[in-house]
Design an enzyme around this catalytic site. Sequence first.
Site, PDB file in Angstrom:
ATOM      1  N   LYS A 279       0.740  -1.102   0.063  1.00  0.00           N
ATOM      2  CA  LYS A 279       0.015   0.080   0.237  1.00  0.00           C
ATOM      3  C   LYS A 279       0.726   1.382  -0.036  1.00  0.00           C
ATOM      4  CE  LYS A 279      -3.868  -1.831   2.821  1.00  0.00           C
ATOM      5  NZ  LYS A 279      -4.916  -1.771   1.675  1.00  0.00           N
ATOM      6  N   ARG A 353     -10.121 -11.408   1.852  1.00  0.00           N
ATOM      7  CA  ARG A 353     -11.078 -12.431   1.533  1.00  0.00           C
ATOM      8  C   ARG A 353     -10.369 -13.937   1.418  1.00  0.00           C
ATOM      9  NH1 ARG A 353     -11.811  -9.201  -4.036  1.00  0.00           N
ATOM     10  NH2 ARG A 353     -11.153  -7.647  -2.758  1.00  0.00           N
TER      11      ARG A 353
HETATM   12  N1  BES Z   1      -7.976  -3.597   4.536  1.00  0.00           N
HETATM   13  C1  BES Z   1      -8.328  -3.404   3.189  1.00  0.00           C
HETATM   14  C2  BES Z   1      -9.556  -2.735   2.983  1.00  0.00           C
HETATM   15  C3  BES Z   1      -9.687  -1.480   3.537  1.00  0.00           C
HETATM   16  C4  BES Z   1      -9.371  -0.153   2.853  1.00  0.00           C
HETATM   17  C5  BES Z   1     -10.192  -1.178   4.868  1.00  0.00           C
HETATM   18  C6  BES Z   1      -9.465   1.016   3.603  1.00  0.00           C
HETATM   19  C7  BES Z   1     -10.315   0.044   5.663  1.00  0.00           C
HETATM   20  C8  BES Z   1      -9.963   1.208   4.886  1.00  0.00           C
HETATM   21  C9  BES Z   1      -8.374  -4.756   2.338  1.00  0.00           C
HETATM   22  O1  BES Z   1      -7.535  -5.700   2.742  1.00  0.00           O
HETATM   23  C10 BES Z   1      -7.633  -3.976   0.917  1.00  0.00           C
HETATM   24  O2  BES Z   1      -6.624  -3.721   0.577  1.00  0.00           O
HETATM   25  N2  BES Z   1      -8.612  -4.308  -0.133  1.00  0.00           N
HETATM   26  C11 BES Z   1      -8.378  -3.693  -1.342  1.00  0.00           C
HETATM   27  C12 BES Z   1      -8.769  -4.858  -2.333  1.00  0.00           C
HETATM   28  C13 BES Z   1      -8.136  -4.817  -3.638  1.00  0.00           C
HETATM   29  C14 BES Z   1      -6.633  -5.037  -3.743  1.00  0.00           C
HETATM   30  C15 BES Z   1      -9.038  -5.656  -4.671  1.00  0.00           C
HETATM   31  C16 BES Z   1      -8.840  -2.423  -1.863  1.00  0.00           C
HETATM   32  O3  BES Z   1      -9.943  -2.339  -1.343  1.00  0.00           O
HETATM   33  O4  BES Z   1      -8.090  -1.753  -2.225  1.00  0.00           O
HETATM   34 MN    MN Z   2      -5.491  -5.375   2.097  1.00  0.00          MN
END
Ligand code: BES
Ligand code: MN
Length: 503
Positions: A279, A353
């Site tokens: 990230k 997931r």
């Molecule tokens: N934990 C994150 C989602 C999240 C984002 C929670 C912001 C709280 C605040 C999750 O694991 C994630 O990174 N999801 C990705 C999925 C994508 C790579 C398909 C996302 O939402 O960008």
């Molecule tokens: Mn994630």
Amino acid sequence: MEIKAISGNLVELPIEAIVVNLFEGVKTPGGATGAVDQALGGVISGLIERGEIKGKLGEVSLLHTLGRIPPERVVVVGLGQRERFNLDRVRQATASALRFLRKLGVKRAASILHGAGAGGIDRQLSAQAIAEGGLLGLYAFKKHKTVDPEPGELEELLLVERDESRLPEVNEGIRLGRVLAEAANFARDLVNEPANALTPTKMAEAATELAEKYELELEVLEREKMEELGMGALLGVAQGSQQPPKFIILSYRGDRGSRDVLGLVGKGITFDSGGISIKPSEGMGEMKGDMAGGAAVLATLKALGELKPRINVTGLVPATENMPSGTALRPGDILKAMNGKTIEVVSTDAEGRLILADALCYARRLGLSPVIDVATLTGACHVALGDVCSGAFGNDQGLIAQLMELGEEMGERLWQLPLYEEYKEQNKSEVADIKNSGGRWGGAITAAQFLAEFIEDTPWVHLDIAGTAFLEKERGYFSKGATGIPVRTLVKFALALAKAKQS
Ligand code: BES
Ligand code: MN
Ligand code: ZN
């Protein structure tokens, strides 16, 4: 803060402060507010007349009584428009009034039961909402502060009821409200805790403490057992971290005569760096809260351990970090989940997931039904619904509708998003049975569709709390940071299920 019910007359209490209320647009207040107004020679109605007190929701006005009545101060809290009055507004008004009193340095205060007179709200429910709103609103995470900048805590709140025979109802409301708020605050503490203090091991320890305190059943699966069970998706996420993963199974058995068990599954990523699909560094610290779903599940079991309803509930929390390293999962890797389905890892940042896939398979193995999973799953859900409501998805419309109604009542709103067949197309993989990201469009939905493949035909609801678990700034009785959503809704749901079974 202690909360006690007493019978008597608010206006005659020798106490640091009393809280009364006002609906918007009311010129001459009645009830307790009217009594205080009269005792103080019409000062409240005078201020209303001059437009200094409007009664807007959460508005607070302070009056010093200068010895004219035994209470030293009067706080008039606004309840907003009478037509829009409800229990959540009692929570909000209470939070606002009590935070104000705390800032003044008041230690003991008394309040009327908002809405129990003219508002037409049941005494017990009013007392419950005051306890909830007060304890949630005064919450602050100060564990790591060595110096406390606040002037101290409000130590005692008295809820004043005129009729002594009604005190048992008020006390019952206080008890329920306290259990619900303290469970939510327990979840908030876990979510606010940084990832170096709350590792998967520490999360399992927190579950152990709950098990001991409330006589819950606990099992924690270690890596070896996960391997044996074929939890390849969870293990794939865990392989990049130095911290050993833990699969927490915490059960409350309140109905030994029944084989039905409600399943609660919570995402327990104690830190989500994104892994190799790392990230951006800005805001990454917020990902210490990526175990909010797991925290909500543990907190729900804590509340049930206190309330002891006649129902069985099992909570499952797959807990691990998502870290980049030489041993980490790579984009392109293929994993095999516990049910034998293969998953192409498109993004190591879609880890929630993956761990939930195995947890949902395990829920099926245990025969849990219905199953509700809670997860900070997708940024897409945050984009779609903001921080006002959580996303709800599922294969059982009755269950979704019931949860939405309870969420509204508890001030933890849910909004349903569709699971149309067509979205499944996006999750198709060329090399495995499914891939772990369906791309940008409809990201919250394709994530839920992914989960659906692992819960199969078990009645199921998925709650995406990515937008609601954590607030950037205070709103109502939610302070900045963790909200404890949707603990109170889950507890209410379990209580409703227990009640429905008995009739
Ligand atoms: N934990 C994150 C989602 C999240 C984002 C929670 C912001 C709280 C605040 C999750 O694991 C994630 O990174 N999801 C990705 C999925 C994508 C790579 C398909 C996302 O939402 O960008
Ligand atoms: Mn994630
Ligand atoms: Zn995550």
